[in-house]
Write an enzyme that holds these catalytic residues in place. Structure first.
Site, PDB file in Angstrom:
ATOM      1  CG  PHE A 194      -0.544   8.881  -4.760  1.00 15.50           C
ATOM      2  CD1 PHE A 194       0.806   9.160  -4.574  1.00 15.50           C
ATOM      3  CD2 PHE A 194      -1.446   9.351  -3.843  1.00 15.50           C
ATOM      4  CE1 PHE A 194       1.222   9.897  -3.483  1.00 15.50           C
ATOM      5  CE2 PHE A 194      -1.032  10.078  -2.738  1.00 15.50           C
ATOM      6  CZ  PHE A 194       0.296  10.356  -2.565  1.00 15.50           C
ATOM      7  CD1 TRP A 216      -1.767   1.574  -5.833  1.00 18.64           C
ATOM      8  CD2 TRP A 216      -2.086   3.314  -4.477  1.00 18.64           C
ATOM      9  NE1 TRP A 216      -2.802   2.317  -6.344  1.00 18.64           N
ATOM     10  CE2 TRP A 216      -3.019   3.392  -5.532  1.00 18.64           C
ATOM     11  CE3 TRP A 216      -2.103   4.311  -3.505  1.00 18.64           C
ATOM     12  CZ2 TRP A 216      -3.968   4.416  -5.626  1.00 18.64           C
ATOM     13  CZ3 TRP A 216      -3.031   5.336  -3.610  1.00 18.64           C
ATOM     14  CH2 TRP A 216      -3.947   5.372  -4.657  1.00 18.64           C
ATOM     15  CG  HIS A 217      -0.122   5.934  -0.858  1.00 17.94           C
ATOM     16  ND1 HIS A 217      -0.489   4.729  -0.322  1.00 17.94           N
ATOM     17  CD2 HIS A 217      -1.191   6.739  -0.729  1.00 17.94           C
ATOM     18  CE1 HIS A 217      -1.723   4.809   0.123  1.00 17.94           C
ATOM     19  NE2 HIS A 217      -2.193   6.023  -0.119  1.00 17.94           N
ATOM     20  N   GLY A 218       3.531   5.877  -3.791  1.00 19.93           N
ATOM     21  CA  GLY A 218       4.602   6.584  -4.484  1.00 19.93           C
ATOM     22  C   GLY A 218       5.875   5.787  -4.566  1.00 19.93           C
ATOM     23  CB  SER A 256      -0.918  -0.020   1.230  1.00 17.39           C
ATOM     24  OG  SER A 256      -1.427   1.254   1.480  1.00 17.39           O
TER      25      SER A 256
END
Lengths: 302, 466
Positions: free
Chosen positions: B466, B322-324, B319
């Site tokens: 994102f 996923w954000h960066g 996760s």
């Protein structure tokens, strides 16, 4: 669906009415300002009749001591420098000034870069309150976005985020505070002292020139030339070292082409060797401004 | 096109009017065209990517529907996942991976130069990729029948209100809505309009105002001391909530006016009493995506405790990623995973007390933990994040105020936000709450405040990156 549209239309008209009334109130108190940043903008655009005008950003605002200039030239002077406002603002102020009178001498503090920066366009917001009353500013304001004229149907929009500044500008206490700080005819001295050591900064070797900024800079020179106003462009001292600055090269080239005096103080050792003259790396403090103004007096006098 | 741009304020009403004027059977076609127009406003060429992702997942799902052989079905699903995540990897993670590898090898004095891709990250790529991959997995597990109409499926992937920053919709929820007859619903439209106004308030009055302070502090952390960094970190917690929550509200509101129901994405997250509770309230569409498509396939709760804890950590690390493409996001995810594990370990020993005081203590302590993780989320790099934590504990001094407008307008926005969230969270019933005049006055005041103290210059939505 009819009911929804009815609600939306009624809400829209109520909001438009509120917007009109609040906007009118804000405009009234905006123009009633007697001190502060907003007052200085209005005064620069609408009232100043000074013989010598200083243009620029915060660096102009804090670097050019008007009192010293007035005392040694026997001419009136005003510092129109404004925090965070660069060539678009400076050209806009000059256009308004020239509609009213012709100053005897203009100094432009070059602090910019010709590289695109959204912030420079956003900073045009400070001219929104004058959009309807100053036709000469419209072209520049519309650089902010093609929708600006439509957004200005709202009467509140030009005063967005200005509520507290308007309130403070209407308080007498602000006037006293400015005087106590040593502010005089637009010049606002900084009182703190820089404590850190000097750094070497890498400046971009080359970048794409923003044509709007480039044109605005050329327009500024052109307007002065058309009115035969002696113009001096100055890059005032900074507290950092650099090897090469593309922006200064462009500025100097434009000045050479237009026969305008360009003075570069960014490598003046009187300042580079004395951090006590600075408030931060880009701004001289009160003592620095005094020394710097005295240094440039000979050029102002001529 | 940004939701808080003038272009969108023109675009959306025009879309609405045309949408309700044309016959029902053509509406999805119109919405599809509008969605691609909306997306192509950023970078027209990247519409190819969204089309590619749509085509790959559609084709795989089409085949999945026809094939019964489990092995072939698995191959098809894996192909869909690899192709979609391959695109995402290339645009978002390739440079991060090669840079990290270069630094790692360089540590051992091995210098390997990897080819560099200087590509602009396509807006919303993580969102639509996850939405499309989720569809493939749902079809694979027979949770959903394959959508035969390619156009309607393309609309599901590109539906403009939620295309670039979510909520990440499930095909089971959104796709069938495109086949239903949409009749204008007054109550839904009013609810949508209210959500839009509140969303704009959250975004331009609170998030964008606080971001001025947060950016000025976090971009010069060496210059700032403990009180300043603490305030900036607290401001960032509200900035990111209002930025993303505001965007979600506008997205859900716009969809409602068009007659669609999107899933709730935020539910007053800072009222969470513990970290798992926070993740039930924060970015719900993503949390449930990870739960359904990562955590549960890893074994979920039906495994040994050790394995469950490992699954939690893995899910949160992914996760974070996923954000960066930055180690700060990985650390942020890891910390959240650790908090979940620690909570699970100590949960059986918890003394159950529930009164206002203990609730408040729980809410504040959860906020502190979550806010601590935001340091890593916001810092420009890991070293900066460590420096922030160091300075918070060691560098004392006066609070930096900067532009006083940030504090004055920011606090006005924050107070209104907190009062509204308390009101919603505690389900207060006020005697005048159904009074129409009060309702309209409330929304008119919000609109006037948006005009008066909202930030109109700049300010992209954080989650766009994102």
């Amino acid at each position: 669906m009819k009911k929804y549209f009815k609600i939306i239309i009624i809400s829209f008209f109520i909001l438009a009415l509120c917007d009109y009334l609040i906007g009118k109130g804000l405009n009234f108190y905006y123009l009633k300002n007697t001190s502060g940043l907003l007052y200085r903008t209005t005064y620069s655009l609408d009232s100043t009749k000074a013989d010598i005008l200083i243009f620029g950003s915060s660096r102009a605002n804090h670097h050019y001591n008007v009192k010293i200039i007035e005392d040694s030239t026997n001419l009136s002077a005003y510092n129109t420098g404004s925090d965070g406002h660069y060539i678009f603002y400076q050209t806009a102020v000059l256009k308004s000034v020239l509609k009213r009178y012709t100053p005897k001498k203009i100094i432009l503090d070059f602090n910019g870069t010709f590289e695109f920066s959204q912030q420079d366009y956003d900073a045009l917001s400070c001219l929104l309150p004058y959009y309807r009353t100053h036709n000469e500013l419209k072209d520049l304001i519309e650089l902010k976005s093609p929708f600006e004229k439509y957004k200005l149907f709202s009467k509140i929009y030009p005063f967005n985020s200005l509520l507290t500044t308007i309130i403070i500008g209407n308080l007498e206490i602000n006037k006293f505070r400015s005087v106590n700080k040593g502010a005089y005819k637009g010049f606002v001295p900084l009182t703190n002292t820089w404590e850190y050591n000097i750094n070497i900064i890498d400046k971009p070797e080359k970048y794409n020139i923003d044509k709007h900024k480039y044109n605005a800079f050329n327009d500024f020179i052109k307007l002065c030339n058309e009115k035969n106003i002696p113009l001096t462009i100055i890059y005032s001292p900074v507290y950092f070292k650099y090897n090469k600055d593309y922006s200064i090269d462009i500025c100097s080239e434009i000045c050479r082409k237009n026969n305008v005096t360009f003075l570069d103080y960014s490598k003046d050792t009187d300042f580079l060797n004395n951090k006590k003259l600075f408030a931060d790396t880009y701004h001289l403090n009160k003592s620095g401004a005094q020394l710097f103004t005295q240094k440039i007096l000979q050029f102002i006098k001529h | 096109m940004l939701f808080n741009s003038f272009n969108y304020l023109l675009f959306f009403p025009v879309v609405c009017v045309i949408y309700y004027l044309i016959p029902n059977k053509f509406r999805w076609v119109f919405l599809l065209l509008a969605s691609y127009f909306f997306y192509m406003n950023w970078e027209p060429i990247y519409a190819i990517l969204i089309f590619l992702s749509t085509f790959i997942t559609y084709l795989c799902a089409f085949k999945l529907d026809k094939v019964k052989d489990i092995k072939v079905r698995k191959v098809l699903l894996i192909a869909s996942i690899i192709l979609n995540f391959g695109i995402l990897f290339l645009f978002k993670y390739y440079n991060f991976l090669t840079d990290s590898l270069f630094n790692f090898l360089n540590y051992f004095n091995i210098r390997v130069r990897f080819p560099e891709f200087k590509l602009l990250l396509p807006v919303g790529i993580s969102f639509y990729t996850f939405q499309a991959v989720g569809y493939s997995i749902d079809v694979y597990y027979n949770k959903l029948k394959h959508e035969n109409n390619f156009g309607k499926y393309a609309l599901f992937v590109s539906f403009f209100p939620q295309l670039v920053a979510g909520p990440i919709e499930r095909a089971t929820n959104l796709l069938p809505q495109f086949s239903k007859e949409i009749v204008f619903n007054y109550a839904k439209a009013i609810e949508g309009t209210k959500l839009i106004i509140w969303g704009y308030f959250m975004k331009v009055v609170v998030a964008d105002r606080l971001s001025i302070y947060v950016d000025s502090v976090y971009n010069n952390i060496n210059m700032h001391n403990s009180p300043t960094l603490i305030i900036a970190t607290i401001f960032f917690a509200f900035q990111i909530y209002c930025d993303f929550g505001g965007y979600s509200n506008i997205a859900i509101g716009c969809a409602k006016i068009l007659g669609f129901d999107l899933m709730t994405n935020f539910c007053r997250p800072y009222f969470a009493k513990n970290c798992p509770d926070f993740w039930h309230r924060w970015h719900i569409s993503l949390s449930t995506w990870f739960k359904d498509y990562v955590y549960i396939p890893l074994g979920g709760n039906r495994v040994s405790k050790k394995q469950k804890y490992l699954n939690l950590i893995i899910t949160f690390l992914v996760s974070g990623l996923w954000h960066g493409a930055n180690w700060t996001f990985v650390i942020w995810g890891g910390l959240n995973g650790i908090f979940q594990v620690v909570y699970s370990i100590f949960k059986p020993f918890r003394i159950k007390l529930s009164n206002r005081f203990t609730n408040l203590i729980q809410i504040i302590s959860t906020f502190i933990l979550i806010d601590f993780t935001w340091i890593f989320f916001r810092a420009n790099n890991s070293a900066d994040a460590i420096k922030v934590i160091q300075n918070i504990f060691t560098k004392h001094g006066p609070l930096f105020f900067g532009d006083n407008k940030v504090f004055i307008y920011g606090f006005i926005g924050l107070i209104i936000l907190i009062i509204k969230d308390i009101y919603d969270e505690c389900s207060f019933t006020l005697t005048f709450e159904n009074n129409k005049i009060i309702k309209y006055t409330w929304y008119a005041t919000l609109t006037i405040l948006i005009l008066m103290i909202g930030v109109f210059d700049g300010g992209q939505f954080i989650y766009f990156q994102f």
